[in-house]
Design a protein around this motif. Sequence first.
Motif, PDB file in Angstrom:
ATOM      1  N   ILE A   1       0.815  -1.220   0.000  1.00 28.50           N
ATOM      2  CA  ILE A   1       0.000   0.000   0.000  1.00 28.50           C
ATOM      3  C   ILE A   1       0.848   1.268   0.000  1.00 28.50           C
ATOM      4  N   TYR A   2       1.946   1.275   0.733  1.00 27.54           N
ATOM      5  CA  TYR A   2       2.663   2.533   0.974  1.00 27.54           C
ATOM      6  C   TYR A   2       3.853   2.746   0.049  1.00 27.54           C
ATOM      7  N   GLY A   3       3.955   1.896  -0.976  1.00 29.88           N
ATOM      8  CA  GLY A   3       5.018   2.148  -1.938  1.00 29.88           C
ATOM      9  C   GLY A   3       4.788   3.453  -2.678  1.00 29.88           C
ATOM     10  N   ASP A   4       3.516   3.754  -2.998  1.00 27.42           N
ATOM     11  CA  ASP A   4       3.176   4.977  -3.738  1.00 27.42           C
ATOM     12  C   ASP A   4       3.225   6.200  -2.836  1.00 27.42           C
ATOM     13  N   ILE A   5       2.404   6.215  -1.810  1.00 25.38           N
ATOM     14  CA  ILE A   5       2.349   7.372  -0.922  1.00 25.38           C
ATOM     15  C   ILE A   5       3.656   7.534  -0.151  1.00 25.38           C
ATOM     16  N   GLY A   6       4.378   6.444   0.044  1.00 30.55           N
ATOM     17  CA  GLY A   6       5.630   6.500   0.798  1.00 30.55           C
ATOM     18  C   GLY A   6       6.795   7.050   0.018  1.00 30.55           C
ATOM     19  N   THR A   7       6.741   7.012  -1.313  1.00 32.79           N
ATOM     20  CA  THR A   7       7.843   7.549  -2.117  1.00 32.79           C
ATOM     21  C   THR A   7       7.609   8.997  -2.537  1.00 32.79           C
ATOM     22  N   SER A   8       6.518   9.598  -2.089  1.00 29.68           N
ATOM     23  CA  SER A   8       6.248  11.001  -2.427  1.00 29.68           C
ATOM     24  C   SER A   8       7.330  11.971  -1.960  1.00 29.68           C
ATOM     25  N   PRO A   9       8.052  11.725  -0.834  1.00 28.35           N
ATOM     26  CA  PRO A   9       9.127  12.656  -0.449  1.00 28.35           C
ATOM     27  C   PRO A   9      10.196  12.856  -1.514  1.00 28.35           C
ATOM     28  N   LEU A  10      10.213  12.010  -2.531  1.00 27.26           N
ATOM     29  CA  LEU A  10      11.187  12.192  -3.602  1.00 27.26           C
ATOM     30  C   LEU A  10      10.916  13.445  -4.432  1.00 27.26           C
ATOM     31  N   TYR A  11       9.647  13.894  -4.489  1.00 26.52           N
ATOM     32  CA  TYR A  11       9.342  14.936  -5.469  1.00 26.52           C
ATOM     33  C   TYR A  11       8.303  15.963  -5.031  1.00 26.52           C
TER      34      TYR A  11
END
Length: 809
Positions: A87-97
């Motif tokens: 579940i958190y692969g998407d929302i969790g990688t938001s700090p990249l951009y």
Amino acid sequence: MDTTIQFAGEPRPRRQDQELNVGGVVPLRVRSRSLGRKSSFEIFKEGALESAEDEDAGLRNESDYKRRQAFSFSQVLMLAYQSVGVIYGDIGTSPLYVFSSTFTEAPNRANLLGALSLILWSLTLMVTVKYVLVIIRADNDGEGGTFSTYSLLSRYANIANRDPREATMIRMERFRTNELSQSQQSFRATIERTKFFRRLLKTIGVFAVSMVMADGVLTPAQSVLGAVQGLNVVKPDIDKSTIVGVTCAILIVLFVLQPLGISKLTMAFSPIVTIWLAFNAGFGIYNLANHDYTILKAFNPYYAFEYLARNKYEGWRSLGGILLSFTGVEALFADIGAFSRQAVQISWLGCAYPCLLLAYSGQAAFISENPDAYSNPFYNCVPHGWLYPSLVIAILAAIVASQAMITATFQLLAQIMKLSYFPQIKVVHTSTIYHGQLYVPAVNWILMIGTVIVAAVYNNTTSLGNAYGVCVMFVTFFDTCMVTLVAILVWRIKPYFVFLPWLTIASIDGAFLSSALTKVPDGAWFTILLSILIASVFILWRFGKEQQWFAEAEDRYPTTHFVNTVDDGRIQLTQKFGGKAVSSIDGFGIYFDKAGETTPIVFSQFIRKLVTAPEVIVFFHLRPLEVPSVAYEDRYHVSRLAIPNCYRLVVRHGYMDEVITPDLASLIFEKVRNHIVSRALDREGEGRSASRVDSNSAADVTKVNAKTAVSEKDTSTPSTSEKNARPAATPATSVSSTTSRLTALERAFNHEVLYIIGKEQMKVKPGTNFFRKVLLRAFLFIRENTRTKIASLDVDRDRVIEVGFVKDV
């Protein structure tokens, strides 16, 4: 070889005044207002529509209803751990951009503080409060997503028609009028009476699913391409064609791994995302301690409002970047079917949420002292010496980020197939422990092709980013509206208590959505167009299925509607169908049917048009349940119908059970025979206790007991010598005695076994208007090319008869 009999169907116009009673199918909306919550079969049994003589058909059972799976505490913890990797692969990688998408130039401290406040409160309100604490409670027996919310509403309000064959699988829980307040009654009545609202709710549900699927095509391309482009940090002169080629290769591998199932994938994915979140939290604490910890003032929502008020138009435009901090939240809701509500709440509140708060706060603390770092916030804020480990884990996390959308797509497609919005295609359950974990092969490969094409055509994250976010905001707004209806009609909260929370959240949704819509000319048109195309297929299929249900309506009656028994034990057609005597052919006829409402359509067509029937008839109904396996003692239910030597066998099976086997006829014979014997023994016991057993009955039971004893020594299937010595068929002896039933059963089985399967063809009625004709022909084309073929049945082909018949739609 297979035999096919084709019948021609005549047009059967339906009058307006027949809407309530159309062949035994009562539309759900009409049914509840006139006949309560009873199904058409229950109404028949009570004599409301027509007197029925059939015994309990065994088609309804409490165990058939889908139930929320119960988990132990250890299983919930395991699911919570698995959900981190999906579940958190998407929302969790938001700090990249997020910061680089929010600002177009180096921000001053006031703007940075305001943007951080917006990010923190977006995560808090949109994800934690709205979704994790409220919306995921509006699940439909464990299934999540906007469409599951629509399904839940349709159980409590009469807003949808149901497939008669599936109606027995769904528990209707509509509250009685006296159980609702006056405002709730008015609210429900308005929705049920107004065609516009009913269609609007259906459209919202369908479009929400299609938009998540459109994002499911876009997200893997965006996340993997962004991860591979991260190699520019190490090798700035890397060629674009190399980046695109590596991206496509990774995408293909990602989809090839999907058949392994969620549980196996999370063995690799969960550690990656967990380490990624831990890195973000650790770097956040480090930057807060070593740079500007006063940035934590952003937890005060005043700075968010002040930022928007001060920047006006530009502040509103920047919301399109802020919303990237919670993209993936729609997948969080859809994915609870694979993990459970409690597991998602634990993993979010205990892991993902605090890690992301620290990550964004730490980045802002670093950018506060180094404003130019906003352009690549994660890598620029990495502590000295941690760049390469961070690069590796960031690439891996971004690659697995797309798993949330892939899993959500599988979940949502399974839901819409249940409610007849899409053809029935193969769905594979990948776990015997966690029943909601699914894999849909056809969709997996279509998604793979779509994402590879998107990655190759767009070939950079800037273009893909412009197409990203609009569908997310549409879905979150739809969820807000649907769950508000659930609060009123299901949770029974008075409308005026719900209005203010709805207005608040809807206003926030509207602000983000309006900002995201500015991206439509720059690329967001792609996902909107794609979602419209997908939704069109769903709506087309549903329209065609509803027309098919009405065309089949006249065949959905108990057997006594078509035939009745005369004094000498023979059967004849009812006067409505000509009153002809039905001849008997030697043999054991097994009529296949799906879940079934009453009589298999193939039987009604067969007996009305051929005016003949096998000596022994068995209606074979399959009832798939969403469990791995059904206990053997609960799997088979046999009942005897009103006409002589006619039985119904309902087989309840799990997704791991094997039902159709080469020795199916022997199994059916054994179950029917055991039913006859057990009924005789039951009657014997009841008769003795009441002292009402006559000499004939006692003699019959003695014969039954003797026959049972012989059978226990031998196999349940008659021997070859018995087959050769079978007595001649004597229809006059086909009476209600146990002995004659057993004799007829063995005689028919020994003579010939026939598997009779219907193949329904549909034709557009002459005189149909052009628009409806186009829609129906498109539906019929899809239907013809997605139907399960007869060759898939694992039975003796030489005994299969395929009965074709035509219906006008």
